[in-house]
Motif scaffolding. Structure first.
Motif, PDB file in Angstrom:
ATOM      1  N   GLU A  18       0.852  -1.277   0.098  1.00 28.26           N
ATOM      2  CA  GLU A  18      -0.064   0.011   0.081  1.00 28.26           C
ATOM      3  C   GLU A  18       0.854   1.238  -0.014  1.00 28.26           C
ATOM      4  O   GLU A  18       0.701   2.140  -0.696  1.00 28.26           O
ATOM      5  CB  GLU A  18      -0.763  -0.224   1.288  1.00 28.26           C
ATOM      6  N   LYS A  21       2.320   2.479  -3.334  1.00 30.27           N
ATOM      7  CA  LYS A  21       1.420   3.143  -4.202  1.00 30.27           C
ATOM      8  C   LYS A  21       1.333   4.435  -3.783  1.00 30.27           C
ATOM      9  O   LYS A  21       1.059   5.346  -4.502  1.00 30.27           O
ATOM     10  CB  LYS A  21      -0.056   2.356  -4.209  1.00 30.27           C
ATOM     11  N   ARG A  22       0.777   4.663  -2.431  1.00 32.66           N
ATOM     12  CA  ARG A  22       0.736   5.826  -1.701  1.00 32.66           C
ATOM     13  C   ARG A  22       2.249   6.724  -1.869  1.00 32.66           C
ATOM     14  O   ARG A  22       1.871   8.041  -2.232  1.00 32.66           O
ATOM     15  CB  ARG A  22       0.732   5.922  -0.182  1.00 32.66           C
ATOM     16  N   GLN A  24       4.193   6.545  -4.219  1.00 36.92           N
ATOM     17  CA  GLN A  24       4.478   7.053  -5.883  1.00 36.92           C
ATOM     18  C   GLN A  24       3.440   8.136  -5.940  1.00 36.92           C
ATOM     19  O   GLN A  24       3.817   9.041  -6.777  1.00 36.92           O
ATOM     20  CB  GLN A  24       4.046   5.810  -6.638  1.00 36.92           C
ATOM     21  N   VAL A  25       1.959   8.170  -5.670  1.00 34.59           N
ATOM     22  CA  VAL A  25       1.145   9.109  -5.900  1.00 34.59           C
ATOM     23  C   VAL A  25       1.457  10.410  -5.242  1.00 34.59           C
ATOM     24  O   VAL A  25       1.503  11.494  -5.700  1.00 34.59           O
ATOM     25  CB  VAL A  25      -0.174   8.433  -5.252  1.00 34.59           C
ATOM     26  N   MET A 314      -6.460   8.451  -3.059  1.00 34.67           N
ATOM     27  CA  MET A 314      -6.047   7.020  -3.441  1.00 34.67           C
ATOM     28  C   MET A 314      -7.200   6.338  -3.669  1.00 34.67           C
ATOM     29  O   MET A 314      -7.645   5.396  -4.740  1.00 34.67           O
ATOM     30  CB  MET A 314      -5.455   6.303  -2.025  1.00 34.67           C
ATOM     31  N   GLU A 318      -7.794   4.668  -7.284  1.00 27.31           N
ATOM     32  CA  GLU A 318      -8.067   3.170  -7.514  1.00 27.31           C
ATOM     33  C   GLU A 318      -9.473   2.902  -7.856  1.00 27.31           C
ATOM     34  O   GLU A 318      -9.642   1.577  -8.687  1.00 27.31           O
ATOM     35  CB  GLU A 318      -7.534   2.697  -6.458  1.00 27.31           C
ATOM     36  N   PRO A 322      -6.210   0.617 -11.202  1.00 32.23           N
ATOM     37  CA  PRO A 322      -5.441   0.243 -10.229  1.00 32.23           C
ATOM     38  C   PRO A 322      -4.088   1.130 -10.501  1.00 32.23           C
ATOM     39  O   PRO A 322      -3.552   1.278 -11.545  1.00 32.23           O
ATOM     40  CB  PRO A 322      -4.915  -1.338 -10.375  1.00 32.23           C
ATOM     41  N   VAL A 323      -3.610   1.410  -9.289  1.00 29.82           N
ATOM     42  CA  VAL A 323      -2.205   2.110  -9.452  1.00 29.82           C
ATOM     43  C   VAL A 323      -1.020   0.959  -9.590  1.00 29.82           C
ATOM     44  O   VAL A 323      -0.786   0.126  -8.688  1.00 29.82           O
ATOM     45  CB  VAL A 323      -1.979   2.830  -7.943  1.00 29.82           C
ATOM     46  N   GLU A 324      -0.152   1.292 -10.688  1.00 29.67           N
ATOM     47  CA  GLU A 324       0.595   0.151 -11.012  1.00 29.67           C
ATOM     48  C   GLU A 324       2.042   0.921 -10.535  1.00 29.67           C
ATOM     49  O   GLU A 324       2.545   1.930 -10.622  1.00 29.67           O
ATOM     50  CB  GLU A 324       0.937   0.354 -12.705  1.00 29.67           C
ATOM     51  N   VAL A 325       2.876   0.047  -9.603  1.00 28.56           N
ATOM     52  CA  VAL A 325       4.157   0.320  -9.002  1.00 28.56           C
ATOM     53  C   VAL A 325       5.162  -0.829  -9.657  1.00 28.56           C
ATOM     54  O   VAL A 325       4.839  -1.860  -9.912  1.00 28.56           O
ATOM     55  CB  VAL A 325       4.206   0.329  -7.623  1.00 28.56           C
TER      56      VAL A 325
END
Ligand code: HAM
Length: 422
Positions: A18, A21-22, A24-25, A314, A318, A322-325
């Protein structure tokens, strides 16, 4: 066994997946602030309670975490960060050249009824532009907000822009009891016209004021809705804000004169952004122009700012996709046998020094268990260090996606991985 200790209601733990993703955003949002010339500030997580009770309004004060410290001082966990930034400005930054463009990322605390998108500890990224209340200042702040949302990857959102000045003076001119005036504004913020009607009846307030407020709050739509109103400083201000936004390429904002905001300190332009894909808690951003510096012992200075709820962002992003990391590990080094372990440590150290995200077996597992582990932690490649390969100064590079294995010179494995991951 003792019962497990639980985390407090309305708070969350974030695991590595999680957080990837957070972060990166969040990085994308911070980058947008820097592109607009905003510099980061950090203020304390707790402040003297007075900082927030002075002007935030009962909506916030009722939800505050307040406590006495050991020196018997009344402190509060910050319910928001604007008041702290303005205190910092008055304390130390008031001689800085203006406009002063500041942004922040931090946790806030409000004792609310927890549900999806509403927490007791939540995270905000916000910005304050201090030193002006020109329409171009307001437009710059709204443009930054829109850029942050777009940079974070959110596509579907609605920007609503209003002006609190007229409603506030309408209410305050005619309702002399400050508490009642504040109650009217609060019910307006909730769009609870039934309760507002009851309050008007109970206090014998003029019915024509109710109708005037309700009609004004109902002015919503594209910029042309302002043409049906008398021309005032506020309507002209909003038109100029829209003009500048258009030059910035932001054309689809809505006028909404019903925006009141839950916090009391606003005095001019106010704006909110909703993400329609979220349910009840769809407001991802709130902001507007205000003066707080005088209240904290400084000279009067106009400011405009906003805060974005990162948690709601977030959820909104989403809900779209989906957030791609990137994988958590580029390489996981596996010693084929016990006597290869030290060589594996040397290998992982080299990969790390080459800037790769690399890890090595620390559990003394066999190859197949190690490969299973590598796959479960999301490693992109496994680097298998075996005796026969070593004899050829090589290692076996296994692509964890395709399962394909290639013999690669030990000296070149780092550059080979870097090449393959681009
Ligand atoms: P606010 O509208 O109270 O404004 O909060 C800003 C954003 O924080 C909201 O739009 C929402 O996305 C998020 N938020 C608020 N409460 C919660 C919660 N309990 N759980 C999750 N997210 C939440 C302010 O805080 C002002 N300081 C904004 C500002 C800056 N005005 C001028 N400068």
């Amino acid at each position: 066994m003792r019962p497990m200790i639980q985390r407090p209601r309305g708070t969350r733990d974030f695991g590595p997946a999680e957080m990837a993703k957070r972060s990166q955003v969040e990085r994308a949002m911070r980058d947008a602030c820097h592109r607009f010339g905003f510099g980061e500030v950090v203020t304390p997580t707790f402040e003297t309670a007075e900082l927030f009770t002075l002007r935030s309004g009962p909506g916030i004060v009722d939800e505050m975490y307040v406590f006495k410290d050991k020196g018997d001082r009344e402190m509060a966990l910050r319910p928001e960060i604007t008041a702290s930034v303005m205190r910092f400005f008055v304390n130390d930054l008031s001689t800085q050249p203006r406009p002063l463009k500041l942004y922040y990322v931090g946790n806030c605390f409000r004792y609310e009824n927890p549900q999806s998108g509403r927490y007791r500890e939540f995270f905000q990224i916000g910005a304050e532009l201090i030193g002006s209340k020109n329409p171009e200042t307001d437009a710059e702040v709204i443009a930054l907000a829109v850029n942050i949302l777009r940079s974070a990857g959110l596509e579907d959102f609605v920007v609503r822009i209003g002006h609190i000045g007229i409603l506030k003076s309408m209410v305050k001119d005619e309702i002399k009891d400050e508490k009642v005036a504040a109650d009217v504004l609060r019910l307006l913020d909730k769009e609870d016209f039934d309760a507002m009607g009851d309050l008007f009846d109970a206090r014998a307030l003029p019915r024509n004021l109710f109708d005037k407020i309700a009609a004004y709050a109902d002015v919503k739509g594209d910029i042309t809705v302002l043409n049906n109103l008398d021309q005032t400083e506020a309507t002209e201000h909003i038109k100029e804000v829209f003009d500048v936004l258009k030059i910035y390429g932001i054309e689809d904002c809505q006028v909404d004169l019903g925006i009141v905001r839950g916090l009391d300190y606003y005095s001019g332009m106010v704006f909110e952004i909703d993400a329609p894909k979220l349910g009840a808690e769809k407001q991802v951003l709130g902001g507007g122009s205000y003066t707080l510096s005088e209240l904290f012992g400084g000279e009067p200075v106009f400011s405009t700012g906003f805060a974005i709820g990162i948690d709601r962002m977030m959820l909104a992003i989403e809900a779209e996709k989906p957030v791609e990391v990137p994988p958590a590990l580029d390489a996981y080094v596996v010693p084929a046998k016990d006597d290869m372990r030290k060589y594996a440590f040397g290998m992982v150290a080299r990969l790390r020094s080459q800037g790769l995200k690399a890890d090595v077996d620390l559990m003394r597992r066999n190859i197949s268990k190690n490969l299973k582990y590598a796959s479960s932690v999301g490693a992109r490649f496994a680097v298998i260090v075996g005796k026969e390969e070593m004899a050829k100064r090589s290692v076996m590079l296994r692509d964890m996606k395709s399962g394909e294995q290639t013999l690669v010179l030990a000296d070149e494995v780092g550059s080979e991985i870097a090449k393959r991951i681009g």
